[in-house]
Every structure is written in C-alpha cells, then in structure tokens.
Design a protein around this motif. Structure first.
Motif, PDB file in Angstrom:
ATOM      1  N   ASN A  87     -44.003  24.531 -20.205  1.00  0.00           N
ATOM      2  CA  ASN A  87     -42.993  24.580 -19.144  1.00  0.00           C
ATOM      3  C   ASN A  87     -42.611  23.166 -18.724  1.00  0.00           C
ATOM      4  O   ASN A  87     -43.446  22.416 -18.215  1.00  0.00           O
ATOM      5  CB  ASN A  87     -43.513  25.355 -17.928  1.00  0.00           C
ATOM      6  CG  ASN A  87     -43.380  26.857 -18.112  1.00  0.00           C
ATOM      7  OD1 ASN A  87     -42.665  27.325 -18.987  1.00  0.00           O
ATOM      8  ND2 ASN A  87     -44.077  27.622 -17.290  1.00  0.00           N
ATOM      9  N   THR A 136     -31.129  27.205 -28.729  1.00  0.00           N
ATOM     10  CA  THR A 136     -32.247  28.127 -28.500  1.00  0.00           C
ATOM     11  C   THR A 136     -31.782  29.421 -27.840  1.00  0.00           C
ATOM     12  O   THR A 136     -32.475  30.438 -27.885  1.00  0.00           O
ATOM     13  CB  THR A 136     -33.323  27.445 -27.625  1.00  0.00           C
ATOM     14  OG1 THR A 136     -33.684  26.212 -28.238  1.00  0.00           O
ATOM     15  CG2 THR A 136     -34.561  28.301 -27.494  1.00  0.00           C
ATOM     16  N   GLU A 140     -35.506  30.467 -24.390  1.00  0.00           N
ATOM     17  CA  GLU A 140     -36.197  29.608 -23.445  1.00  0.00           C
ATOM     18  C   GLU A 140     -35.351  29.599 -22.188  1.00  0.00           C
ATOM     19  O   GLU A 140     -34.159  29.888 -22.230  1.00  0.00           O
ATOM     20  CB  GLU A 140     -36.389  28.193 -24.000  1.00  0.00           C
ATOM     21  CG  GLU A 140     -37.453  28.130 -25.091  1.00  0.00           C
ATOM     22  CD  GLU A 140     -37.777  26.721 -25.508  1.00  0.00           C
ATOM     23  OE1 GLU A 140     -37.278  25.767 -24.873  1.00  0.00           O
ATOM     24  OE2 GLU A 140     -38.525  26.553 -26.492  1.00  0.00           O
TER      25      GLU A 140
END
Length: 244
Positions: A87, A136, A140
């Motif tokens: 993260n 992505t 994400e």
C-alpha cells in the motif's frame, strides 16, 4: 485494451504498475543528476547526502503510512504484512519526504532551499508512474468512480470510470509548462518553484479524490484529502512569507 496490462520479460510476467513505477524513479533520478551537474548552485556533499537520505526515508515511511491509513478499518481488522508493504501513495511520500528533508537540513544546519532542482524530475517520475497506474485499471486502488461523462473509460469492469491517472498526467503536463515559465523569469527567490509545485499538486489531489473511491473519515473527506489540507495550509503560509 485488456486490464491489467502486463509484459513478458525474461520469461516472467510483470505487471505494468511496478514496472513503470521503477522506470519512473530511475529516469527521474537520472534527470535530477543531469540537472544537478548543470546547476550553478553547488551544494556540499554532506548536505546533498543528508537531504537525499532524509527525503528517501521520509518518502518511504510516508507513502506506506498514508497508503495504509486510506482504509484504517481494513488495516486494523487483520494484520497482513504483504498488504501493508504494497500500500503506497505519492501524497504520503511527498508530504513525509518534505518532513525528512527539513529535518535533515536542520541537522546539517543548511538554511537555503534545496527543492527547485527536484521539481521537474519529480514530475517526470510521477507522470511515468501514472502511466503504469492507468494500465493497471481497477486492479489497484488508482482508478476513478463510475461516470457518464465523455471522459469515461472501461478500466476492467462493466462501468465507465473516470481515468484519474490520465487526468493527473494532463494536469502535470500543464503545470510543467507553467512552472517552466515561472522559472525562466528568474525573479523569484530560491525554493519558490518547489513551493508552487507542492501547493498546486496537493490542491489538485484534494479535488481529484472526490472522484476516486475513498473511506470517508471526517465529513466526506478521506485520509489523503486530510493530508492535502495540511500541506496546502503549510505552503500558503510559506509562499505568503516568501513574498513579504
């Protein structure tokens, strides 16, 4: 286009996000050292080393801390070291990198600003990294909310979403041009371009997060927006003092 985009390198499948993130950091650092060699302002090795260490340590800590605090409820539900390590957020990295630099400068007793030289390499690194974020898609937490606007794109599910990574890239390109014009005027004190960059970027991120998924902590504001408010207030104060 199918999301997430991946590349086959040396027989291994590599996702676009970490690849572009690493590429952005590498190219950004090379650009910074190129500008440093050309710069007429010479800083001692001890000062340069202290600032680099302070910035790196602060950015690493801040990106992880704020990245994990974006959803503090999930963080405290179960301890997952892999999730904690992966993260990250550039907002936390910039905010805490600033703190690291200021502490390092105090340790070596360096009072002059060291930020202007890093502005454009930093923007270049973010732009390259955001290309990876876009590629992505929804896999994400760097995607936007569903939208019916003409800018909506399919990012890996059935919804048209705000391509927030592309918005950020466009903003940074415009900001790059504006800051170059400011820098070329050469009538502002050292550090002003960096201050203007930080104020502009954090203001942009504050508003951008309204069209991104977020956990609301105070009112309808998320963790990143609360950090943005603190940095915005700090730089309004800094720029006001610079101009007086």
């Amino acid at each position: 286009m199918d999301f997430p985009v991946s590349f086959h390198i040396l027989g291994k499948t590599v996702l676009a996000h970490p690849l572009f993130e690493a590429l952005g950091m590498f190219i950004g650092m090379r650009y910074y050292f190129y500008l440093k060699r050309k710069s007429k302002e010479k800083v001692s090795f001890n000062t340069s080393a202290a600032v680099l260490i302070g910035a790196t340590a602060g950015a690493l800590l801040g990106s992880k801390l704020i990245g994990n605090l974006e959803n503090p409820y999930t963080l405290f539900e179960s301890f997952d070291m892999k999730r904690i390590w992966t993260n990250n957020t550039i907002v936390g990295g910039l905010a805490f990198g600033l703190i690291g630099v200021e502490l390092a400068k105090k340790i070596v007793n360096h009072k002059e600003s060291t930020g202007d030289l890093i502005v454009f390499p930093l923007m270049l690194a973010i732009i390259i990294g955001r290309i990876g974020c876009f590629l992505t898609g929804i896999y994400e937490e760097t995607y936007g909310l569903p939208t019916k606007s003409i800018f909506g794109m399919h990012l890996g599910d059935q919804y048209l979403r705000h391509p927030v990574s592309l918005y950020e890239i466009a903003f940074l390109i415009v900001l790059w041009i504006y800051l170059k014009l400011i820098q070329n005027k050469r009538k502002y004190p050292s550090g002003f371009v960096f201050q203007l960059f930080m104020l502009s970027y954090f203001t942009f991120r504050f508003f951008l997060d309204f069209i991104k998924p977020r956990v609301e902590l105070i009112g309808n504001l998320g963790t990143i927006q609360l950090v943005c408010i603190c940095v915005i207030i700090y730089y309004i104060y800094k720029i006001k003092n610079t101009q007086t």
